[in-house]
Design an enzyme around this catalytic site. Structure first.
Site, PDB file in Angstrom:
ATOM      1  N   GLU A 289       0.891  -1.173   0.000  1.00 40.51           N
ATOM      2  CA  GLU A 289       0.000   0.000   0.000  1.00 40.51           C
ATOM      3  C   GLU A 289       0.916   1.206   0.000  1.00 40.51           C
ATOM      4  O   GLU A 289       1.506   1.563   1.011  1.00 40.51           O
ATOM      5  CB  GLU A 289      -0.916  -0.039   1.229  1.00 40.51           C
ATOM      6  CG  GLU A 289      -2.052   0.961   1.163  1.00 40.51           C
ATOM      7  CD  GLU A 289      -1.750   2.229   1.914  1.00 40.51           C
ATOM      8  OE1 GLU A 289      -1.442   3.250   1.238  1.00 40.51           O
ATOM      9  OE2 GLU A 289      -1.814   2.227   3.154  1.00 40.51           O
ATOM     10  N   GLU A 421       3.170  13.990  -3.959  1.00 39.55           N
ATOM     11  CA  GLU A 421       2.332  13.934  -2.761  1.00 39.55           C
ATOM     12  C   GLU A 421       2.877  14.927  -1.734  1.00 39.55           C
ATOM     13  O   GLU A 421       4.025  14.820  -1.306  1.00 39.55           O
ATOM     14  CB  GLU A 421       2.353  12.514  -2.208  1.00 39.55           C
ATOM     15  CG  GLU A 421       1.291  12.228  -1.172  1.00 39.55           C
ATOM     16  CD  GLU A 421       1.259  10.757  -0.783  1.00 39.55           C
ATOM     17  OE1 GLU A 421       0.225  10.316  -0.257  1.00 39.55           O
ATOM     18  OE2 GLU A 421       2.270  10.056  -0.993  1.00 39.55           O
TER      19      GLU A 421
END
Length: 524
Positions: A289, A421
């Site tokens: 993830e 990000e």
């Protein structure tokens, strides 16, 4: 275009004075106290049911991100320490795997009950070492505990299949078996929930685990290990280790040791690729993830107030330090100014400070590197034409890890925030014209973890949900995490799912069994 320079100046002054008052009050208080001090584990890791130091005796320090003061120290485990831990986990696996699902369910349920009973202390540890406000930390503890509850209920319900054979007289069925010893590598932003989301399904199916706790936030995982011990989890089934300077060698040992049969990692895409490469030598099962760049799309037929609330929840949760935070907020041009004004008014009400202070909504970032990245993103956007409507600056008077909640308008895809990000409290608003345009831009990212959009058009809801290249979609909501929901991404955001019915399969292998000669025996 919505600018409101006056709002930016006045709110900055108000935020600064409020922060100074909060800091002055808190600086005179003592360090947080636990109701049960034995949950605070220093200089030891949990291995084979015992609390032990690193074999070298080395430790590393952990500092409060809000005050930069020393919290304590944790063992600097080496590769040989990890190898010994894996050996213990392998021994434990051979007996633990043969417990019934109901027996494992009861153990997980008892662990859940202990987490709930000690929720206040766990939240205190999270705020202390992570920095998030205490209210957020309490929410995380509840979320973390719920994974133990969920998977305690799944443990007795692990089913195989019977399969009609194409060969006359044969009978085929499948058995779901635990994959083996699992290496779990978790991040600092949810020091409780990221661990329980991995341990829960592993134990439910009968695996043993070696957990590498994050170097920034080791004390919460170690407290969970203490509660595992109290819950009666058999020794060697749950092992929690720590390292900071030795993180690379510890990771390499977990990924190359042939006894480890599964790696689950939550973290950056770059590190995930490295771990995947290392795992190839022994062909381990993997769940990754990884990073995200979540689009948050507001169409002009949306309920604007609902969309503003959703954006606030998604973007500023944990000061923007979550992998599913809205990183690119796209607003259709017809409602752009209205949305920007309402959004900025909500952000203006935030109260930044130490997470233990009453009324604080947003705490510090985890360290100075996070602050530097956020500042670089804001400065880059400004230099390329974005307008700072609110915030936009570091808060050194509060501490080295504080940054103002920030709203930027006039964003374009040429800016760094469109491709990287941010992982901080900065919201950039991008205008768009058509559905086709915004879906194309949203999908241009190489990562695809989460995406959000707001619309009251039912046909558009189905159409956009299907076309967004992400693993999870929030429609008219900014919060999508739930133990019952499969969590995970596509593209370079990784693969595998955590939580839900699907999450338990990540820790299992399917064994097929074929019986032959059944028809012949019946004929006789």
């Amino acid at each position: 275009m919505f600018l409101h320079k006056a709002l930016s100046v006045t709110s900055r002054t108000a935020i600064r004075s409020s922060q100074l008052r909060s800091f002055a009050r808190l600086s005179s208080t003592m360090v947080p106290k636990l109701k049960d001090p034995s949950l605070f584990k220093q200089n030891v890791c949990y291995v084979n049911g015992e609390w032990i130091p690193a074999s070298s005796g080395k430790t590393f320090e952990i500092h409060d991100p809000a005050t930069s003061k020393l919290i304590g120290s944790a063992p600097e485990f080496s590769a040989s320490d990890v190898s010994n831990t894996i050996t213990h986990a392998a021994t434990a696996f051979e007996s633990f795997r043969h417990l019934t699902g109901r027996e494992r369910s009861k153990l997980l349920r008892k662990w859940y009950d202990l987490v709930v009973a000690n929720a206040e202390d766990l939240a205190t540890l999270i705020t202390w070492e992570n920095g998030k406000p205490l209210a957020d930390a309490k929410g995380e503890v509840t979320y973390a505990a719920n994974f133990f509850e969920w998977f305690s209920e799944e443990a007795p319900r692990i089913y195989g299949d019977t399969i009609p054979s194409s060969v006359p007289g044969n009978r085929v069925f499948t058995i779901k078996e635990p994959v083996g010893v699992c290496g779990l590598i978790t991040p600092w932003n949810f020091p409780a929930a990221m661990i329980t989301r991995k341990i829960g399904p592993a134990l439910a199916v009968g695996c043993s685990v070696v957990v590498k706790a994050p170097g920034e936030t080791p004390f919460t995982p170690l407290a969970l290990a203490e509660l595992a011990d109290r819950a009666g989890i058999p020794k060697g089934v749950v092992n929690v280790i720590t390292a900071n300077e030795n993180t690379v060698e510890v990771g390499q040992e977990l990924t190359t040791n042939p006894t480890i049969r599964k790696i689950s990692f939550t973290g950056s895409t770059g590190v995930g690729k490295l771990l995947m490469k290392q795992c190839s030598s022994t062909l381990k099962k993997l769940s990754l993830e990884l990073g995200g760049n979540a689009p948050f799309i507001v169409f002009d037929d949306a309920d604007v107030d609902l969309a503003v609330a959703g954006a606030i929840a998604s973007k500023f949760r944990s000061s923007g330090q979550t992998c599913v935070c809205a990183n690119r907020i796209f607003v259709q041009r017809g409602i752009y100014d209205e949305f920007a004004a309402k959004f900025a008014e909500k952000v203006k009400a935030f109260k930044v400070g130490n997470g233990f202070e009453d009324g604080i909504t947003h705490g510090p970032l985890i360290h100075h590197r996070a602050i530097d990245k956020v500042d670089q993103h804001v400065r880059d956007a400004e230099s390329k034409g974005a307008k700072v409507v609110l915030g936009g600056h570091k808060l050194p008077d509060l501490g080295e890890n504080f940054f103002q909640p920030t709203v930027l308008t006039g964003m374009t895809t040429e800016m760094a925030m469109a491709h990287e990000e941010t992982f901080g409290p900065v919201a950039g608003l991008y205008p768009f014209d058509t559905e086709e345009e915004v879906v194309r831009i949203a999908n241009e990212s190489p990562v695809g973890l989460a995406g959000y959009f707001f619309s009251r058009d039912l046909e558009r809801v189905h159409r956009v949900a299907e076309h967004l290249e992400v693993g999870m979609v929030g429609v008219n909501t900014g919060l999508i995490s739930d133990p019952a929901s499969p969590f995970g991404g596509v593209k370079e955001s990784g693969f595998g799912r955590e939580g839900s019915l699907y999450g338990i399969g990540e820790y299992q292998v399917t064994k097929m069994v074929t019986y032959g000669g059944m028809g012949k025996r019946l004929q006789n």
